[in-house]
Design a protein around this motif. Structure first.
Motif, PDB file in Angstrom:
ATOM      1  N   UNK A  37       7.350   1.524  17.764  1.00 50.15           N
ATOM      2  CA  UNK A  37       6.768   1.111  16.485  1.00 50.15           C
ATOM      3  C   UNK A  37       5.467   1.864  16.224  1.00 50.15           C
ATOM      4  N   UNK A  38       5.092   1.940  14.948  1.00 51.14           N
ATOM      5  CA  UNK A  38       3.877   2.643  14.533  1.00 51.14           C
ATOM      6  C   UNK A  38       2.812   1.617  14.166  1.00 51.14           C
ATOM      7  N   UNK A  39       1.896   1.378  15.078  1.00 50.26           N
ATOM      8  CA  UNK A  39       0.874   0.367  14.866  1.00 50.26           C
ATOM      9  C   UNK A  39      -0.122   0.789  13.794  1.00 50.26           C
ATOM     10  N   UNK A  40      -0.203   2.080  13.496  1.00 55.67           N
ATOM     11  CA  UNK A  40      -1.225   2.578  12.562  1.00 55.67           C
ATOM     12  C   UNK A  40      -0.957   2.195  11.113  1.00 55.67           C
ATOM     13  N   UNK A  41       0.216   1.628  10.820  1.00 56.71           N
ATOM     14  CA  UNK A  41       0.481   1.193   9.444  1.00 56.71           C
ATOM     15  C   UNK A  41      -0.252  -0.110   9.123  1.00 56.71           C
ATOM     16  N   UNK A  42      -0.853  -0.725  10.142  1.00 61.27           N
ATOM     17  CA  UNK A  42      -1.528  -2.016   9.950  1.00 61.27           C
ATOM     18  C   UNK A  42      -3.038  -1.838   9.840  1.00 61.27           C
ATOM     19  N   UNK A  43      -3.660  -2.718   9.067  1.00 57.58           N
ATOM     20  CA  UNK A  43      -5.129  -2.779   9.008  1.00 57.58           C
ATOM     21  C   UNK A  43      -5.697  -3.519  10.209  1.00 57.58           C
ATOM     22  N   UNK A  44      -4.904  -4.442  10.746  1.00 56.22           N
ATOM     23  CA  UNK A  44      -5.336  -5.269  11.871  1.00 56.22           C
ATOM     24  C   UNK A  44      -4.095  -5.819  12.557  1.00 56.22           C
ATOM     25  N   UNK A  45      -4.203  -6.083  13.850  1.00 56.56           N
ATOM     26  CA  UNK A  45      -3.100  -6.664  14.606  1.00 56.56           C
ATOM     27  C   UNK A  45      -3.511  -8.015  15.158  1.00 56.56           C
TER      28      UNK A  45
END
Length: 234
Positions: A37-45
């Motif tokens: 998965x590409x975590x960089x598409x999120x502003x925050x996790x």
């Protein structure tokens, strides 16, 4: 705000509904079967996963400049490594054993009471925590936080799970009962009376709401923070 949910169990689903109701977008849902998965598409996790994968989830976020809020317990043997990664990558990170507003107020009460009881050696300290049967770790992270805050202001040096009362340790009894979101009790008992403070969660909404509030607060910030920062309790 675009949110990645790391862990999509009961807490993850509750967080999802609260976040959507507040107008946020869930762009990623990660569970044990999710790969590449590409975590960089999120502003925050927001991480409410399981102990065996929590550190990897947090590491992935910090290495990719995604601020991360974690409420997973049972992985804290690697907490110092997570702090080092946060500093190394100039990231944003909040860990809390419990995100509930009520519990964080309870933490403050617990510390205040511990300071008041410090020199009253006739009182024996003990703790009890009760959670649902699916909770993997014991004692709970919340119970550990409560115990550690007492230790800072007492002559106790450690806590111990399911032991009788000792001079140096705070005994914690952990119970697992179906459908109990979380109950924590701190007791000071003497021959003449008992002082007790208790927090009882009625559902998971308080934990989830606090996690979303923490995520909202963390976006755009760099550093290691706690719920005391989020709630202005420092």
């Amino acid at each position: 705000m675009k949110i990645a949910l790391l862990g999509y169990g009961r807490m993850g689903k509750t967080i999802e509904q609260i976040a959507l109701n507040k107008g946020h977008e869930i762009v990623l849902k990660v569970d044990e079967n999710t790969v590449n998965y590409d975590i960089t598409i999120a502003d925050v996790a927001i991480d409410f996963s399981i102990p065996s994968v929590a550190f990897n989830n947090i590491s992935t976020c910090l290495k990719n400049n995604v601020p991360v809020v974690s409420g997973t317990t049972g992985w804290l043997d690697k907490f110092d490594d997570a702090v080092a990664l946060c500093k190394q990558h100039n990231g944003g990170f909040i860990y809390a054993s419990n995100f509930s507003l009520g519990v964080n107020i309870f933490f403050e009460l617990n510390e205040t009471l511990a300071k008041m009881m410090k020199n009253l050696e006739q009182y024996q300290i003990s703790m009890e925590e009760i959670h649902h049967t699916k909770k993997l770790d014991a004692p709970s992270g919340t119970a550990i936080t409560l115990a550690e805050d007492i230790i800072k202001h007492s002559n106790k040096s450690n806590w111990a799970l399911n032991v009788t009362k000792t001079d140096t340790e705070i005994p914690i009894v952990a119970k697992r009962i179906p459908d109990v979101p979380g109950t924590h009790t701190v007791e000071y008992s003497s021959q003449v009376d008992t002082i007790e403070i208790k927090h009882t969660a009625h559902n998971r909404d308080g934990f989830a709401q606090g996690a979303v509030v923490a995520a909202e607060w963390l976006v755009g910030k760099k550093g290691l923070f706690t719920m005391k920062d989020v709630l202005g309790l420092k």
